[in-house]
Write a protein that holds these residues in place. Structure first.
Motif, short mmCIF file in Angstrom:
data_model
loop_
_atom_site.label_atom_id
_atom_site.label_comp_id
_atom_site.label_asym_id
_atom_site.label_seq_id
_atom_site.Cartn_x
_atom_site.Cartn_y
_atom_site.Cartn_z
N MET A 5 0.82 -1.19 0.00
CA MET A 5 0.00 0.00 0.00
C MET A 5 0.87 1.26 0.00
O MET A 5 0.63 2.17 -0.75
CB MET A 5 -0.92 -0.01 1.22
N PHE A 6 1.91 1.29 0.87
CA PHE A 6 2.76 2.46 0.94
C PHE A 6 3.54 2.66 -0.36
O PHE A 6 3.78 3.79 -0.77
CB PHE A 6 3.70 2.38 2.13
N ASP A 7 3.92 1.55 -0.98
CA ASP A 7 4.63 1.65 -2.26
C ASP A 7 3.75 2.35 -3.30
O ASP A 7 4.23 3.17 -4.08
CB ASP A 7 5.05 0.27 -2.76
N GLU A 8 2.46 2.02 -3.30
CA GLU A 8 1.53 2.63 -4.25
C GLU A 8 1.37 4.13 -3.98
O GLU A 8 1.32 4.94 -4.90
CB GLU A 8 0.16 1.93 -4.18
N ILE A 9 1.30 4.49 -2.72
CA ILE A 9 1.19 5.91 -2.34
C ILE A 9 2.43 6.66 -2.79
O ILE A 9 2.33 7.74 -3.39
CB ILE A 9 0.97 6.06 -0.82
N GLU A 10 3.60 6.08 -2.51
CA GLU A 10 4.85 6.72 -2.92
C GLU A 10 4.93 6.85 -4.44
O GLU A 10 5.36 7.88 -4.96
CB GLU A 10 6.04 5.94 -2.38
N LYS A 11 4.50 5.83 -5.13
CA LYS A 11 4.53 5.84 -6.60
C LYS A 11 3.61 6.92 -7.16
O LYS A 11 3.99 7.66 -8.06
CB LYS A 11 4.09 4.46 -7.11
N ARG A 12 2.42 7.04 -6.60
CA ARG A 12 1.45 8.01 -7.12
C ARG A 12 1.77 9.46 -6.74
O ARG A 12 1.49 10.37 -7.52
CB ARG A 12 0.04 7.67 -6.63
N THR A 13 2.32 9.66 -5.55
CA THR A 13 2.57 11.03 -5.09
C THR A 13 3.99 11.50 -5.32
O THR A 13 4.25 12.70 -5.34
CB THR A 13 2.26 11.17 -3.58
N GLY A 14 4.92 10.55 -5.42
CA GLY A 14 6.32 10.92 -5.52
C GLY A 14 6.90 11.30 -4.16
O GLY A 14 8.00 11.83 -4.08
N LEU A 15 6.14 11.06 -3.10
CA LEU A 15 6.57 11.38 -1.74
C LEU A 15 6.76 10.10 -0.95
O LEU A 15 6.04 9.13 -1.14
CB LEU A 15 5.51 12.24 -1.02
N THR A 16 7.74 10.12 -0.06
CA THR A 16 7.92 8.97 0.81
C THR A 16 6.88 9.02 1.92
O THR A 16 6.28 10.07 2.19
CB THR A 16 9.32 8.98 1.45
N VAL A 17 6.67 7.90 2.55
CA VAL A 17 5.74 7.85 3.68
C VAL A 17 6.22 8.79 4.77
O VAL A 17 5.42 9.49 5.40
CB VAL A 17 5.58 6.40 4.19
N ASN A 18 7.52 8.87 4.98
CA ASN A 18 8.08 9.77 5.97
C ASN A 18 7.72 11.23 5.64
O ASN A 18 7.36 12.00 6.53
CB ASN A 18 9.60 9.59 6.05
N ASP A 19 7.82 11.61 4.36
CA ASP A 19 7.43 12.96 3.94
C ASP A 19 5.96 13.21 4.24
O ASP A 19 5.59 14.29 4.71
CB ASP A 19 7.67 13.16 2.44
N LEU A 20 5.12 12.25 3.94
CA LEU A 20 3.69 12.39 4.18
C LEU A 20 3.37 12.54 5.67
O LEU A 20 2.54 13.36 6.06
CB LEU A 20 2.92 11.21 3.58
N VAL A 21 4.06 11.77 6.50
CA VAL A 21 3.85 11.86 7.95
C VAL A 21 4.27 13.25 8.44
O VAL A 21 3.55 13.88 9.23
CB VAL A 21 4.63 10.75 8.69
N LYS A 22 5.40 13.74 7.97
CA LYS A 22 5.86 15.08 8.36
C LYS A 22 4.85 16.15 7.93
O LYS A 22 4.57 17.08 8.67
CB LYS A 22 7.23 15.39 7.74
N MET A 23 4.31 16.01 6.71
CA MET A 23 3.32 16.98 6.24
C MET A 23 2.05 16.92 7.09
O MET A 23 1.46 17.96 7.39
CB MET A 23 2.98 16.74 4.76
N MET A 24 1.63 15.74 7.48
CA MET A 24 0.43 15.61 8.30
C MET A 24 0.65 16.24 9.68
O MET A 24 -0.25 16.88 10.22
CB MET A 24 0.02 14.14 8.45
N GLU A 25 1.83 16.08 10.24
CA GLU A 25 2.14 16.72 11.52
C GLU A 25 2.10 18.24 11.36
O GLU A 25 1.55 18.95 12.20
CB GLU A 25 3.50 16.26 12.04
N PHE A 26 2.70 18.75 10.30
CA PHE A 26 2.69 20.18 10.03
C PHE A 26 1.26 20.67 9.83
O PHE A 26 0.87 21.72 10.32
CB PHE A 26 3.56 20.49 8.80
N PHE A 27 0.45 19.87 9.13
CA PHE A 27 -0.95 20.19 8.89
C PHE A 27 -1.70 20.33 10.22
O PHE A 27 -2.46 21.28 10.42
CB PHE A 27 -1.59 19.10 8.03
N LYS A 28 -1.49 19.39 11.13
CA LYS A 28 -2.19 19.41 12.42
C LYS A 28 -1.80 20.63 13.26
O LYS A 28 -2.59 21.10 14.05
CB LYS A 28 -1.91 18.13 13.21
N GLN A 29 -0.59 21.13 13.08
CA GLN A 29 -0.09 22.25 13.88
C GLN A 29 -0.42 23.60 13.27
O GLN A 29 -0.22 24.63 13.91
CB GLN A 29 1.42 22.13 14.07
#
Length: 78
Positions: free
Chosen positions: A1-25
């Protein structure tokens, strides 16, 4: 699943987690924080964004917020 997300977005799961934390703040009611969030997303996605586009996103967001307030006010008063 994470591979598909990375493939479609060009972002790593780590990048996405960081963005979600920034979003929440982020307080999106404050224009400077909204702009910082827009720039952060642009940097993370490695997609440059012009000042004109940033301004358009901010204006669109503020317009949406105003429309939502008007709509909610009308619903409460009916």
């Amino acid at each position: 699943m994470f591979d598909e997300i990375e493939k479609r977005t060009g972002l790593t799961v780590n990048d996405l987690v960081k963005m979600m934390e920034f979003f929440k703040q982020t307080d999106f009611q404050k224009e400077q924080e909204l702009r910082a969030f827009i720039r952060k997303v642009s940097q993370t996605a490695k997609k440059p964004i012009s000042k004109k586009t940033e301004n358009l996103i901010v204006q669109t967001y503020e317009s949406f917020q105003n429309d939502t307030k008007i709509y909610n006010s009308r619903r409460r008063n009916s």
